[in-house]
Design a protein around this motif. Sequence first.
Motif, PDB file in Angstrom:
ATOM      1  N   GLY A 318     -40.887  25.340 -15.610  1.00 27.79           N
ATOM      2  CA  GLY A 318     -40.064  24.301 -16.206  1.00 27.79           C
ATOM      3  C   GLY A 318     -38.630  24.340 -15.703  1.00 27.79           C
ATOM      4  O   GLY A 318     -38.024  23.300 -15.428  1.00 27.79           O
ATOM      5  N   LYS A 319     -38.077  25.541 -15.574  1.00 29.29           N
ATOM      6  CA  LYS A 319     -36.714  25.686 -15.060  1.00 29.29           C
ATOM      7  C   LYS A 319     -36.628  25.207 -13.607  1.00 29.29           C
ATOM      8  O   LYS A 319     -35.677  24.514 -13.219  1.00 29.29           O
ATOM      9  CB  LYS A 319     -36.269  27.141 -15.155  1.00 29.29           C
ATOM     10  N   ARG A 321     -38.639  23.100 -12.102  1.00 29.22           N
ATOM     11  CA  ARG A 321     -38.801  21.633 -12.111  1.00 29.22           C
ATOM     12  C   ARG A 321     -37.469  20.949 -12.394  1.00 29.22           C
ATOM     13  O   ARG A 321     -37.113  19.966 -11.739  1.00 29.22           O
ATOM     14  CB  ARG A 321     -39.828  21.234 -13.168  1.00 29.22           C
ATOM     15  N   ASP A 322     -36.693  21.495 -13.348  1.00 36.12           N
ATOM     16  CA  ASP A 322     -35.388  20.911 -13.661  1.00 36.12           C
ATOM     17  C   ASP A 322     -34.441  21.029 -12.468  1.00 36.12           C
ATOM     18  O   ASP A 322     -33.678  20.097 -12.184  1.00 36.12           O
ATOM     19  CB  ASP A 322     -34.775  21.599 -14.882  1.00 36.12           C
ATOM     20  N   THR A 325     -35.617  18.445  -9.840  1.00 37.66           N
ATOM     21  CA  THR A 325     -35.286  17.094 -10.300  1.00 37.66           C
ATOM     22  C   THR A 325     -33.804  16.828 -10.133  1.00 37.66           C
ATOM     23  O   THR A 325     -33.381  15.759  -9.680  1.00 37.66           O
ATOM     24  CB  THR A 325     -35.704  16.898 -11.755  1.00 37.66           C
ATOM     25  N   ASP A 326     -32.989  17.826 -10.487  1.00 44.65           N
ATOM     26  CA  ASP A 326     -31.547  17.673 -10.341  1.00 44.65           C
ATOM     27  C   ASP A 326     -31.147  17.536  -8.881  1.00 44.65           C
ATOM     28  O   ASP A 326     -30.299  16.724  -8.522  1.00 44.65           O
ATOM     29  CB  ASP A 326     -30.844  18.891 -10.961  1.00 44.65           C
TER      30      ASP A 326
END
Length: 333
Positions: A318-319, A321-322, A325-326
């Motif tokens: 999840g981290k 992925r963030d 995405t950023d």
Amino acid sequence: MAPENTAAHVAIVGAGVVGLSIALFLSDIGYNVDIVARNFPGDKSIEWSSPWAGALLAPHPDSGFPELQRASLQVYNFLAASEPSSGVRKLKITEFYDDRPEDEDVWYRTEMSNFRQLDRSELAPGSTVGFSYDGLAVNPNRLLPWIMEKLRKNRVTVLQRSIESMEELAMLTGANILINASGLGATQLASDEKMLSIRGQTMFVKTDFDEAVIFQGSQYTYVIPRASDGGVILGGVLQPNDTRVLPDLSLRSDILSRVNAITNGAFSWVDPERDVANDIVGFRPSRKGGFRLERERNTIHAYGFGGLGYLYAFGIAGKVRDMVTDTTTKAKL
């Protein structure tokens, strides 16, 4: 949901539980993902650690990153309830510590079902505090292939080969975002001298014993059921910088003695020469000073999780992925 930048191409080096979880999270939201690794699920090589892990999902009280554990456990609870083929299952966990006071509080006290602090009369010899609760465990030999099947459906490209550098990964795949989930391979791929190999050894015994028990502190001892395999894993040892690949058979009696001490003799019937179906050796990809999870220009590093890779995996995904995405959002802007 498609990513902000549909042209983004992500390449991951490493197909252990961390690399595969990252690939799953990114491909689920539409990213073009490649995985390059020396070993993939099904390979019974000592060169990588994920297939050999005990993979008990007991929360760690002082790893410093409970949010990663919470995020992972949320996913694992979903899999246990809805995806039995994933190899995730619920079971009772009992844990003992000899390096904590008897009034010790832990962050997951209010988060685990049926959590209970043990009475003094219930403690294993030498322990100062203990807890029991309803937890989770994973069979790596079911979870890793399950994730791989999901990745195939998501059209993730896999390439089995060794690489010498992150630059080679970029040239090989043409990706504009690189993720280093190479475990011990980060010693070379990230020139990281803090990486530390910690040898572990366990043994598999056929039995219907179906509770997990773990002792931590001055010793590291555990019983982890593998119900789908018809037995339990008994461990263990922590041997930094020990490179022996073959099992040390002299450890069998020591492990068994410690296991019996924490289970009130539940395995006193085991004859180390007769009843051990398999000895298991693995090398945990640890890192002095803690794991590395950060972005460095177009490269995201996610390695050095030691024996907590399964516990952290989906939280890490999840981290990452963030971060991806950023990165792609900023690139588009």
